[in-house]
Design a protein around this motif. Sequence first.
Motif, mmCIF file in Angstrom:
data_model
loop_
_atom_site.group_PDB
_atom_site.id
_atom_site.type_symbol
_atom_site.label_atom_id
_atom_site.label_comp_id
_atom_site.label_asym_id
_atom_site.label_seq_id
_atom_site.Cartn_x
_atom_site.Cartn_y
_atom_site.Cartn_z
ATOM 1 N N ASP A 152 12.786 6.381 2.206
ATOM 2 C CA ASP A 152 11.609 6.885 1.831
ATOM 3 C C ASP A 152 11.157 8.233 2.345
ATOM 4 N N LEU A 153 11.680 8.324 3.825
ATOM 5 C CA LEU A 153 11.362 9.787 4.426
ATOM 6 C C LEU A 153 12.033 10.869 3.646
ATOM 7 N N ARG A 154 13.247 10.621 3.104
ATOM 8 C CA ARG A 154 14.146 11.509 2.032
ATOM 9 C C ARG A 154 13.256 11.796 0.976
ATOM 10 N N GLN A 155 12.512 10.700 0.370
ATOM 11 C CA GLN A 155 11.851 10.935 -0.902
ATOM 12 C C GLN A 155 10.767 11.885 -0.754
ATOM 13 N N ILE A 156 10.049 11.634 0.343
ATOM 14 C CA ILE A 156 8.726 12.288 0.536
ATOM 15 C C ILE A 156 9.012 13.687 0.982
ATOM 16 N N SER A 157 10.107 13.846 1.874
ATOM 17 C CA SER A 157 10.327 15.151 2.266
ATOM 18 C C SER A 157 11.102 15.946 0.918
ATOM 19 N N ALA A 158 11.590 15.367 0.119
ATOM 20 C CA ALA A 158 12.024 16.164 -1.343
ATOM 21 C C ALA A 158 10.825 16.493 -2.057
ATOM 22 N N ALA A 159 9.826 15.501 -2.012
ATOM 23 C CA ALA A 159 8.750 16.038 -2.794
ATOM 24 C C ALA A 159 8.208 17.118 -2.509
ATOM 25 N N ARG A 173 0.890 -1.161 0.136
ATOM 26 C CA ARG A 173 0.122 -0.073 -0.091
ATOM 27 C C ARG A 173 0.767 1.124 -0.024
ATOM 28 N N PHE A 174 1.959 1.146 0.856
ATOM 29 C CA PHE A 174 2.957 2.382 0.905
ATOM 30 C C PHE A 174 3.441 2.599 -0.498
ATOM 31 N N LEU A 179 3.734 10.364 5.662
ATOM 32 C CA LEU A 179 4.500 10.602 6.836
ATOM 33 C C LEU A 179 3.989 10.088 8.127
ATOM 34 N N LEU A 180 2.567 10.279 8.216
ATOM 35 C CA LEU A 180 1.931 10.160 9.568
ATOM 36 C C LEU A 180 1.230 8.970 9.679
ATOM 37 N N GLN A 181 1.084 8.396 8.525
ATOM 38 C CA GLN A 181 0.360 6.936 8.716
ATOM 39 C C GLN A 181 1.241 5.924 8.225
ATOM 40 N N GLN A 182 2.162 6.055 7.409
ATOM 41 C CA GLN A 182 2.905 4.857 7.112
ATOM 42 C C GLN A 182 4.564 4.816 7.946
ATOM 43 N N GLN A 183 4.890 5.868 8.420
ATOM 44 C CA GLN A 183 6.163 5.777 9.241
ATOM 45 C C GLN A 183 7.371 5.292 8.424
ATOM 46 N N PRO A 184 7.626 5.819 7.454
ATOM 47 C CA PRO A 184 8.677 5.428 6.302
ATOM 48 C C PRO A 184 10.119 5.371 7.089
ATOM 49 N N LEU A 197 -0.868 14.419 0.544
ATOM 50 C CA LEU A 197 -0.594 12.905 0.296
ATOM 51 C C LEU A 197 0.773 12.920 1.238
ATOM 52 N N CYS A 198 1.609 13.635 1.030
ATOM 53 C CA CYS A 198 2.921 13.662 1.632
ATOM 54 C C CYS A 198 2.684 13.462 3.244
ATOM 55 N N LEU A 199 1.811 14.294 3.739
ATOM 56 C CA LEU A 199 1.786 14.208 5.106
ATOM 57 C C LEU A 199 1.096 12.941 5.709
ATOM 58 N N LYS A 200 0.175 12.482 4.694
ATOM 59 C CA LYS A 200 -0.606 11.199 5.195
ATOM 60 C C LYS A 200 0.620 10.171 5.004
#
Length: 218
Positions: A76-83, A4-5, A67-72, A62-65
């Motif tokens: 993955d955390l860098r990818q989302i933060s970069a986005a 899902r992630f 970060l908060l729901q999936q605990q990357p 979407l990025c906040l979801k």
Amino acid sequence: MRSRFDSQLALLNTKLIQMGALCEEAISKAAKALEAGDPALAETVKPLEGEIDQMERDIETLCLKLLLQQQPVARDLRQISAAMKIITDMERIGDQAADIAEIIRACLAQGYVPEDVGHIREMAAEVIKMVTESVDSYVQKDTVRAKLVIAHDDIVDQCFDRVKQVLIGSIAANPDCGEHALDLLMIDKYLERIGDHAVNIAEWVIFAVTGEHKGEAL
């Protein structure tokens, strides 16, 4: 849970591509409006700015979801933060394309139709290429392409200098056209700033992949 992630990360990539395409369209339409002297085409850029703003909000949510729901994990955390950083730069690109279109609309409303804007069109093509490549490098996690975008900024800077010299020459030859030459110089400067934002995006791509970041352009 991981599948899902991954599907949500794929959705994030798709939305970033869509947002990048809107930015490219906004720049392209503004440049074409200038070349064609078409106020109606210039008017079509403003709604695109609104779509870009909405996409920024959607992607941020979407990025906040994620970060908060999936605990990357770290990468993955860098990818989302970069986005989240990237969409800020793309939103600014949309703003600057809209600013270019507004300058064009105002010039045309005053009866001024620029005659030779091929150099500005070429510069617009170069920054569109940078925006496209920077977003694609994020999706592909391709630091080589990202570094090529950063290097390509030198070409855009050279274009800016050439356009500036042409406009300075125009003002010297015909001082009565000074105000409109300054308008064109502002368009040139906005395109140069769009190139800087593409560099920012590329630098965040490198951060997403390697964890290293040199800092945003001002």
